[in-house]
Design a protein around this motif. Sequence first.
Motif, PDB file in Angstrom:
ATOM      1  N   UNK A 128       0.805  -1.241   0.000  1.00 46.95           N
ATOM      2  CA  UNK A 128       0.000   0.000   0.000  1.00 46.95           C
ATOM      3  C   UNK A 128       0.831   1.280   0.000  1.00 46.95           C
ATOM      4  N   UNK A 129       2.135   1.168   0.287  1.00 45.61           N
ATOM      5  CA  UNK A 129       2.959   2.382   0.375  1.00 45.61           C
ATOM      6  C   UNK A 129       3.455   2.874  -0.980  1.00 45.61           C
ATOM      7  N   UNK A 130       3.239   2.096  -2.023  1.00 46.06           N
ATOM      8  CA  UNK A 130       3.720   2.460  -3.360  1.00 46.06           C
ATOM      9  C   UNK A 130       2.623   2.166  -4.370  1.00 46.06           C
ATOM     10  N   UNK A 131       2.577   2.908  -5.483  1.00 46.89           N
ATOM     11  CA  UNK A 131       1.499   2.692  -6.443  1.00 46.89           C
ATOM     12  C   UNK A 131       1.635   1.409  -7.272  1.00 46.89           C
TER      13      UNK A 131
END
Lengths: 423, 154
Positions: free
Chosen positions: B15-18
């Motif tokens: 969830x921290x990166x696209x």
Amino acid sequence: MAAEKPLTLNMRPDGAALDRAAYERAGGYGALRKALKMSPAEIVEEVKASTLRGRGGAGFPTGLKWSFVPVNAPHPRYLVANADEMEPGTFKDRLLLERNPHLLIEGMAIAGYATGTDVGYIFLRGEYKLAAARIANALAEAYAAGYLGANILGSGYGMELRLHLSAGRYMCGEETGMLNALEGKRANPRAKPPFPPVSGLFGKPTTINNVETLCNVPPIVANGAAWFRGLSRGKDGGTKLYGASGKVNRPGIWELPMGTTIRELLEEHAGGMLDGFRFRGLLPGGASTDFLVEQHLDTPMDFTEVQKAGSRMGTGTMIVLDDKTCPVGMTWNLTHFFAQESCGWCTPCWSGLGWAERVLKAMEEGQGQPGDLEKLAFQTRFWAPGHTFCALAPGAAEPLQSALKYFREDFERHITEGRCPWR
Amino acid sequence: MLSPEERAEIEAEFPHYPNRKAVCIDAMKIVQKRRGWVPDEALADIGELLGMSIADLDGVATFYNLIFRRPVGRHVIYVCDSVSCWIMGSDRQCGHLSERLGIQLGETTPDGRFTLIPIVCLGACDHAPVMMIDDDTHFDLTPARIDRILERYP
Ligand SMILES: Cc1cc2nc3c(=O)[nH]c(=O)nc-3n(C[C@H](O)[C@H](O)[C@H](O)COP(=O)(O)O)c2cc1C
Ligand code: SF4
Ligand code: FES
């Protein structure tokens, strides 16, 4: 009342990190509250008026950089704090990261609001373990208090902020290399244009600033641009974290008015040379800056003045060369670093730096040849800005070209005597 | 096979990166944290999870100083070989380490206790010479200090 040392005043003397409660008691997050009542454009104007210049080494005007994000640019937009700090001889951001993590977070929240940022990353070098733990802790504290996340302090503005630990390489500090690293790629630099404010991380508008730059933002917003300009003795506003390493009495780091002279830093703050050692020269701001010598000691340390003296302030952490240390050996060490960290993209850099390193090593080991100095000087011209894809090679040229100028006799003695006179 | 813990920790980064590819460096570090290094089969497993080829992953892995594609000792000693430490005598400290451990830079002691590698400036130049062992930085090194420090890493 506004502090004269806005970056370090509230740091705890015992070396622990300033926690949220203590940071708030000292007025922390007041600037964020104030900023959220201003318009983003007003903040950009205030930062422009402050004359804050980027503390990552190049001194780019920060307000101007923020204004490059087009007003109607697409989302998500990104903000990246450059906490890579791998420039040899540089140890200033580590102080801020370990001791005052909330100052960086507040600075990023304000910078994020000013640039319409949705997601921020703190790009931290992997070796900074203590800083990583303290930032992670401060991030949790900041989220819990509503300084980060959706709808910050009920303002309607939201920003997520993440900590990213690097896997280590000097090129990660170069801003487009850093974007590639964040995308999970090799940290080769990117062609510009497009510049990051238009197309950066994941192809979206991105602002990149150094840690110390961002830490200056809350005090500017809290106390105003005029106050910030007044902290400085010269044209570039604010204070600066200056440092010194090498054979001086008190190696260390100090927050002082921008424009403090090199002599004052060296003699008063670093306590002069160690007994038995004489000053020969220094790199004013990390490995990738030109040597300065005795005649330059009265130069004020700011971007403008150090440039006039033929070097760059760079990171503002000086590396001091003494008379019992071999300038050829030092230049070899520096060139080895740049050759090793070259990403391999451009020939003058990967090939030329490796070649120069071998020549310097041979010279240091007594195998120098007549003509080496001319060839080395000729080589550094291919590393000048414009010949390579990024600024690593131009940075590598600076210590070598200036060493050849100021310590020529020492280089010559290596060749004529067939040995290093210091060994 | 990735262990359930490794897989969970890697997935927690999603969830921290696209996109998943962006997680690959974190993923390799997560594996390395548990196994000391990143073996070939782990690359294959990470590749499957993130939708990347082994060649792509290895290209990334070999770019970075802190990702190991070969086994290392129980403790990794990183000696700073950059300029301020060099001025303050890091060659001598490094020589002392080599002699004490009986290995050169880049090698691991036969008992698997220590791996010795050079590292660039650790950002503690006012306390040069400096080294890091595992997660700890050690300052103002002298041969006597080095000997005492090593004892803390069985
Ligand atoms: C090879 C290379 C390494 C760099 N490393 C760093 C670094 O570790 N930290 C940093 O802030 N800037 C570094 N820079 C400068 C950045 O590219 C960029 O100019 C800076 O982060 C911009 O921030 P500022 O405008 O706030 O100074 C590096 C540049 C180059 C060419
Ligand atoms: S100058 Fe060097 S580090 Fe920069 S892109 Fe070219 S090869 Fe890579
Ligand atoms: S040069 Fe060794 S810590 Fe900076």
